[in-house]
Structure formats: C-alpha cells, structure tokens
Scaffold this motif. Structure first.
Motif, PDB file in Angstrom:
ATOM      1  N   LEU A 298       6.337   8.421  59.676  1.00  0.00           N
ATOM      2  CA  LEU A 298       6.849   8.406  58.160  1.00  0.00           C
ATOM      3  C   LEU A 298       7.283   9.740  57.407  1.00  0.00           C
ATOM      4  N   GLY A 299       6.951  10.670  58.696  1.00  0.00           N
ATOM      5  CA  GLY A 299       7.017  12.327  57.971  1.00  0.00           C
ATOM      6  C   GLY A 299       8.348  12.796  57.952  1.00  0.00           C
ATOM      7  N   VAL A 300       9.470  12.071  57.868  1.00  0.00           N
ATOM      8  CA  VAL A 300      10.851  12.591  58.251  1.00  0.00           C
ATOM      9  C   VAL A 300      11.026  13.183  56.997  1.00  0.00           C
TER      10      VAL A 300
ATOM     11  N   LEU B 231       2.570  18.216  65.664  1.00  0.00           N
ATOM     12  CA  LEU B 231       1.411  17.785  65.086  1.00  0.00           C
ATOM     13  C   LEU B 231       1.248  16.302  65.074  1.00  0.00           C
ATOM     14  N   PHE B 232       2.168  15.955  64.524  1.00  0.00           N
ATOM     15  CA  PHE B 232       2.256  14.442  64.422  1.00  0.00           C
ATOM     16  C   PHE B 232       1.825  13.702  65.846  1.00  0.00           C
ATOM     17  N   GLY B 233       2.649  14.079  66.826  1.00  0.00           N
ATOM     18  CA  GLY B 233       2.374  13.406  68.164  1.00  0.00           C
ATOM     19  C   GLY B 233       0.862  13.673  68.550  1.00  0.00           C
ATOM     20  N   VAL B 234       0.285  14.984  68.370  1.00  0.00           N
ATOM     21  CA  VAL B 234      -0.979  14.981  68.644  1.00  0.00           C
ATOM     22  C   VAL B 234      -2.049  14.023  68.213  1.00  0.00           C
ATOM     23  N   LEU B 235      -1.670  13.951  66.772  1.00  0.00           N
ATOM     24  CA  LEU B 235      -2.736  12.851  66.182  1.00  0.00           C
ATOM     25  C   LEU B 235      -2.223  11.718  66.569  1.00  0.00           C
ATOM     26  N   THR B 236      -1.253  10.906  66.483  1.00  0.00           N
ATOM     27  CA  THR B 236      -0.914   9.738  66.741  1.00  0.00           C
ATOM     28  C   THR B 236      -0.688   9.212  68.090  1.00  0.00           C
TER      29      THR B 236
ATOM     30  N   GLN C 225      -0.729   5.900  62.349  1.00  0.00           N
ATOM     31  CA  GLN C 225       0.581   6.449  62.136  1.00  0.00           C
ATOM     32  C   GLN C 225       0.990   6.555  60.583  1.00  0.00           C
ATOM     33  N   VAL C 226       0.819   5.611  59.904  1.00  0.00           N
ATOM     34  CA  VAL C 226       1.318   5.686  58.431  1.00  0.00           C
ATOM     35  C   VAL C 226       0.561   6.777  57.801  1.00  0.00           C
TER      36      VAL C 226
ATOM     37  N   GLY D 160      -4.899  -3.027  55.304  1.00  0.00           N
ATOM     38  CA  GLY D 160      -3.624  -2.723  56.364  1.00  0.00           C
ATOM     39  C   GLY D 160      -2.369  -2.758  55.636  1.00  0.00           C
ATOM     40  N   LEU D 161      -2.486  -2.797  54.311  1.00  0.00           N
ATOM     41  CA  LEU D 161      -1.287  -2.778  53.430  1.00  0.00           C
ATOM     42  C   LEU D 161      -1.002  -1.415  52.900  1.00  0.00           C
ATOM     43  N   TRP D 162       0.109  -1.176  52.774  1.00  0.00           N
ATOM     44  CA  TRP D 162       0.586   0.323  52.520  1.00  0.00           C
ATOM     45  C   TRP D 162       1.254   0.528  51.236  1.00  0.00           C
TER      46      TRP D 162
END
Lengths: 308, 363
Positions: A38-40, A78-83, A90-91, B84-86
């Motif tokens: 979601l960090g686009v 950074l996102f890849g390392v985390l998730t 991920q969200v 689990g809801l965003w």
C-alpha cells in the motif's frame, strides 16, 4: 483542424495516464506475487523528489529518472525486509511506507521548492512527428510515455509467456505449494516488491521531470492510491491497467476542461471526481465480479513463513 | 545465509511490552543520525523533541491536547484492526465529524435563551456524522465485497473537499471579509477550559471517558471478545456463530464515531470555528499510534503521548533548530515500520542460519 484538437486532447489524456500506468503496472507485478504494497503513494512521492533533485544536480533528465526509480527501490526494499523477510503485516507496513515516503520526500525536496527545469525532451522525428492528426500522439511523446507502454507489453509477456512469470504467479496464488516445489518464495516476492518500487519511483519522477515539471510537496496528490485501485479495477491484467489508466487520465482531463469552462459546478466537486470515480469503478467491478470475473491472486496480502 | 522465523508457542507479555520500546529506541537512534547529518547536535535535538515539551506547564497542556484526539481515534481504529479490517479513512471521518458538529454550532449562532443543549448536540452530531461516513466503506465491503482500504482512503479526499466547499460557500461568515471561515462559535458552543487562563479544555476529559469506555468494552464484554477472536482466529469465530458482516459494521461504526467525536472536540475546543483545515493529519497519525500501542487501549494512551510529544517537539525544533517538520513525519513513519518489524521478535524466534539450508526442527 478538428483532428488536431482531438489529438491535443488525446495527448493530454495519455500524459495524465502515464504515471498511473507506471505505478499500476509495478504494483500489479508485486500483487501477482502475493504482496500487497500500500506504500505506492510514498514510493511515488519520494521518486518525484529524488528524481527532481538528481536531475537538478546532474542536469540530466535520464539520471533523474534513474534516481527516482532508485529511491522507489530503496523504500520498497525496506518494505520487503519488513513484510517478506520478517513477515510483518502488509497493510500496516504499506501505510508506514507512505508516511515515511511523504516525510522523506519533504526532506529531499526542501531545497528545490520553487525551482523549475525544462521538461523532459519529446521525441521529434522529421516527417513523422509533424504528421497531421496523429504525429504528436504517436511520435512526439517523451521517453517516459514510451517506457510506460513498453513496460505494459513486457510485463504482459513476462507474466503470461515466460517460465519465471509463471513461477511468480504461482507464488502469488499458493505460496505453500510453490515452496514445497522448491521455489524460493521469499526471493521471488522480494524481487517483485523491488520491481514495484522501481516503477512507482519512475512514476513519481515522471511527475516532477515531465508532467509539471517542478517539485512541490505531496505533489502526487493521491495518484499512488488511485494506481492501487486501478490494479483491482484491472483484475490484475496488464493491458487492463493501461486501459483503466487511460480512462482515469481521460476523467482528469475532462475535469480540468470542465473547471476551465465553468459549468457552475463547485470546483471542489470536480476535484473530488477522481476519488469518487475510483469508488464507483470498484463498486461496478464487484457488481460485475458477482457474475463471474477473475478474483485477485489467492495469496494476496498473506504473510509467508516457510515451514521447516 | 537464510532467515528463519519459528513461531513461539506462547507469547511472553514481557516481550510484547518491550518490543515497541526497542523499536522506539532504534528509531531515535536513526533519527539522531539523520539530525546530525542535517548539522544539528543529536543531544540538543533530543532535548528539544522529547524533554523540552515536558518542562513547562503550557507545553504539557499542548501535548495533552494533541494526545487526546490521537488516543481517541487510535482506540476506535484498534477495534477495526483487531478484527482484521482496515479503516484507513479516519481522517475523513474526523473531518466530517467536525463539519457536522460545526454546522450545529453555526445554526445556533446568536441564539438567546436556553443554550445548554447546543454543546451536547454538537458532540452527538459530530459522532454520528463520523459514524455514518464510516458506514459507506463498511456497507460497500459487506454488501459488495469492495476493498474497504481503498474506499475509506478515497473518502478522506472527498471529506476534505466537502469541508473546503462548505467554508468557502454556504457556511462562510458573511461579515468575514471573504475569508474562508465560518463565524466564531458562541461561548455556549465552545468546550469550557479546565483551568482559568490555560489552554486545556474539557475535550480532553470527554476523550478520556470515551477511551475508558472503549477499554472496558474491548476487555470485558462479549462484543470485545468477538472482536479479538475474529482477529486471532477467524475460523473459530465462524464456528462460534459470530457474523462477520455485523462485526464489520460494528467496528467501522466505533472507529468512525470515535474519529467524528475527535473532530468535533477539536473544532469546539481549540479552533472555535470552521475553516478549511481542521486537522494536522490526526486521522493518519492515529494509525501509527494504534500500532505503536499494540492495539490495546492502555498502550495506545502511552503511544499517543509519545507521538504528541514528538509532534510538539517537532514544531519547536522547526523554530529553534531550523529542523524541517517533514523530519517528524519521516520519523513517525520509520517508527511505525520498526514497530511492525520488531513485532516479529515477540511472535517468533528469529534465527539467521548460515548456508542455504533450512533449520531442522529439534523434535
């Protein structure tokens, strides 16, 4: 004469669509590998700042574009390392990336606010570019636009026609099964995340190097989020991302023209159009999906920890 | 070399509490490096960010005034995230809440006679408006399966534009020299100050009350159990007969209502009129607060104070040390990332295994 006006409109539609195509196609690959980034918006805005900064320092638009893509890759790593590495949510990580990217872009771009540079050069082929009606549309764009279109075809070919693409899709649909087959799930996902970051960064660099061409804080104005919606809207298909981006580009241009024409509608309503249109598109899509459409990658958003 | 994550059989409460602290320390360390790269001594920056705001009565009040909306919104969001809801559109729900409550105040402007009802009506209107606004993504999710992430976020932009339109159009103060702002609220439509001549207002108490109520609901009621269960084990929740749709609507209602209430508390408290900007991004910052506080109300309270502290500190640092405000935002984003990453230590044994081989289970 009218043909030229039509061409002018189409050119603006294409330029408005280009950042969405770039960011959308990158996110599509990431999501096809099963990772929801979601960090686009964050990667895009940092790409815009870094791209502009590099271009100002070196005087080269090409290096600027590379710098933008590189900045996107760094954030994506950074996102890849985390998730992917640490199996973080991920969200939430994507939101962190957006906030971080917005902050960093402000730091990087602070000393460049208010500066302008020449927009990225446009293609000029003697004879072809001056063709009435179609010349500028097909032969007079800047390199970003062509790169975006090439990228769409390349991603379509990669995902649908190569073994590596098949592996990537398999990882996104069932990470447990692909892991059992000996595929390095986390490596594939990490690379897909990096690719998404590069594309988002490039999309940002397009905004600050060709579209406006200057740097302003938070200049992406939600385009990263719209790109995310576009991937859903496109049912995770490359050509549909391009088509959807053109539709959105068209809506943006229409909004600008309506604002200029002064239809008596409040400007805020017109400005809200892209966001309302996104919601509407998602609603229509899910109505359509009820009658059997393609759902997303089955493992999208699920974290993977390899079994021992 | 490969990284192995082996889930812990049971979570230790010590690690649960320690990992956010660890993440915070790491973020401060990285922040210190960034600050010295910008040419400011890290020790001086540390004092400005984390110590100076606590050294004077007025700045402690400022911290509390910032922490209150953050804690309130984050607690509401915790219900969503636990299930689990965003909902990431709290900023929009906050804006709509402030707008709706503000409309009540403007309608009552200049009223004579009995006016004690106005302030409660404003708070109710703000809460309900935030709640109703959150129902849009919730209903789209429940009825049509539309991703609540994207719709709730898109509605933030729409809410901000709506507020902008209202204060430039229908709600503009006719005697305001065309400034985009409403009339100033009458004193009966303002939250009273807690102490004479100070800035702390009753909104902090309302927020604290709502927070306590939410903590109680989450920890002690069947509904709270349902929320926690759905988050940790959706399958078990289905077997228990809990309805996912009903729960979705409920947690969105709670988070939207909390954000709406926070919005009107800010408008009726500190601001005292409607203007195009009524939030310094509280709705987004609250997401960080929610995770930093590990989605539990006591943790959120602490996290809200820490984040409020860095925000006030960031404002001071901008003036005193010429450090850009974006540094604070980058710090907060980094902090959230580190908190999420550090969470792994609480959930799993993390092992770096040399060579390409996977670790063998020791069974």
């Amino acid at each position: 004469m009218t043909l030229d006006i039509v061409q002018m409109v189409l050119v603006t539609v294409l330029t408005a669509a280009t950042p969405l195509i770039l960011a959308g196609i990158g996110e599509l690959v990431t999501e096809r590998a099963g990772v929801l980034n979601l960090g686009v918006e964050g990667m895009m805005v940092l790409g815009a700042a870094a791209g502009f900064a590099v271009a100002m320092q070196t005087g080269s638009t090409g290096l600027g574009a590379l710098g933008g893509a590189g900045a996107g890759v760094l954030l994506a790593a950074l996102f890849g390392v985390l998730t992917v590495g640490l199996a973080a949510n991920q969200v939430a990580s994507g939101l962190a990336l957006t906030i971080l990217g917005l902050g960093l872009s402000g730091l990087v771009g602070a000393s460049y606010v208010g500066m302008k540079r020449e927009p990225a050069p446009h293609l000029a082929l003697p004879g072809l570019t001056d063709l009435p009606g179609i010349g500028h549309l097909f032969f007079g764009q800047d390199a970003f636009v062509y790169a975006a279109l090439v990228l769409v075809v390349a991603v379509w070919w990669f995902l649908g026609r190569t073994r590596a693409g098949l592996t990537l899709r398999a990882v996104g649909d069932d990470h447990t099964a692909t892991h059992a087959l000996g595929v390095k799930v986390r490596k594939v996902r990490f690379l897909a995340v990096l690719f998404g970051g590069a594309c988002a960064g490039l999309a940002g660099a397009y905004l600050s190097l060709a579209y406006t061409p200057f740097w302003a804080p938070a200049m992406t104005a939600g385009r990263g989020w719209i790109a995310l919606a576009l991937v859903v809207f496109a049912s995770w298909r490359p050509f549909r991302v391009a088509a959807g981006a053109l539709l959105f580009g068209g809506a943006t241009v229409l909004q600008l023209h309506a604002q200029a024409a002064g239809l008596g509608l409040p400007g805020q309503l017109l400005s809200a159009m892209p966001y309302l249109a996104t919601i509407l598109a998602l609603v229509l899509l899910s109505l359509g999906r009820r009658r059997g459409g393609s759902p997303g990658p089955a493992a999208l958003g699920q974290v993977f920890t390899p079994s021992r | 070399m490969r990284l192995d994550l082996i889930p812990r059989a049971r979570r230790s409460p010590w690690l649960d509490a320690l990992t956010p602290v660890l993440a915070f320390a790491l973020a401060v360390l990285i922040g210190g490096i960034a600050v010295s790269a910008l040419g400011v001594a890290p020790s001086q920056a540390f004092l400005t960010y984390f110590v100076a705001p606590l050294s004077e009565v007025w700045s402690i009040q400022e911290v509390a005034l910032k922490a209150a909306p953050l804690a309130l919104i984050a607690t509401g969001l915790a219900f969503c995230y636990r299930a689990g809801l965003w909902n990431i559109g709290a900023e929009g729900q906050y804006v709509v809440g402030g707008l709706a409550g503000g409309i009540v105040a403007i309608a009552a402007h200049g009223m004579e006679g009995f006016s004690l009802w106005v302030l409660p009506a404003m708070l109710v209107a703000g809460t309900l408006a935030g709640l109703a606004y959150a129902m849009i993504p919730a209903l789209l999710k429940v009825r049509l399966g539309v991703s609540e992430i994207l719709t709730s976020l898109m509605l933030v932009y729409v809410a901000q534009l709506l507020l902008d339109y209202m204060v430039r159009g229908p709600l503009r103060d006719p005697k305001g020299y065309n400034f985009p702002q409403s009339v100033g609220f009458d004193s009966f439509a303002r939250l009273p100050y807690l102490m004479e001549g100070e800035s702390l207002h009753a909104g902090v108490l309302v927020a604290a009350l709502a927070l306590a109520l939410a903590a109680l609901v989450l920890a002690r009621t069947l509904f709270g159990f349902e929320v926690r269960l759905v988050g940790t084990s959706p399958r078990a929740a289905r077997f228990a007969g809990f309805s996912q749709a009903r729960l979705t609507l409920a947690v969105f209602a709670i988070s939207g209502g909390a954000a709406g209430l926070a919005g009107i508390l800010e408008v009726a408290g500190r601001i005292g009129q409607l203007q195009p900007e009524i939030s310094p991004g509280y709705g987004f910052t609250a997401i960080i607060v929610a995770f930093l506080g590990r989605l539990s109300p006591p943790g959120i309270l602490i996290a809200a104070f820490v984040i409020a502290l860095t925000t006030i500190g960031g404002e001071n640092a901008q003036i005193d040390l010429k450090l850009p405000l974006d540094l604070t935002r980058a710090f907060q984003g980094l902090l959230l990332g580190l908190v999420l990453g550090a969470d792994v230590i609480a959930r799993c044994h993390v092992r770096l295994v040399p060579g390409g081989q996977a670790a063998r289970p020791e069974v």
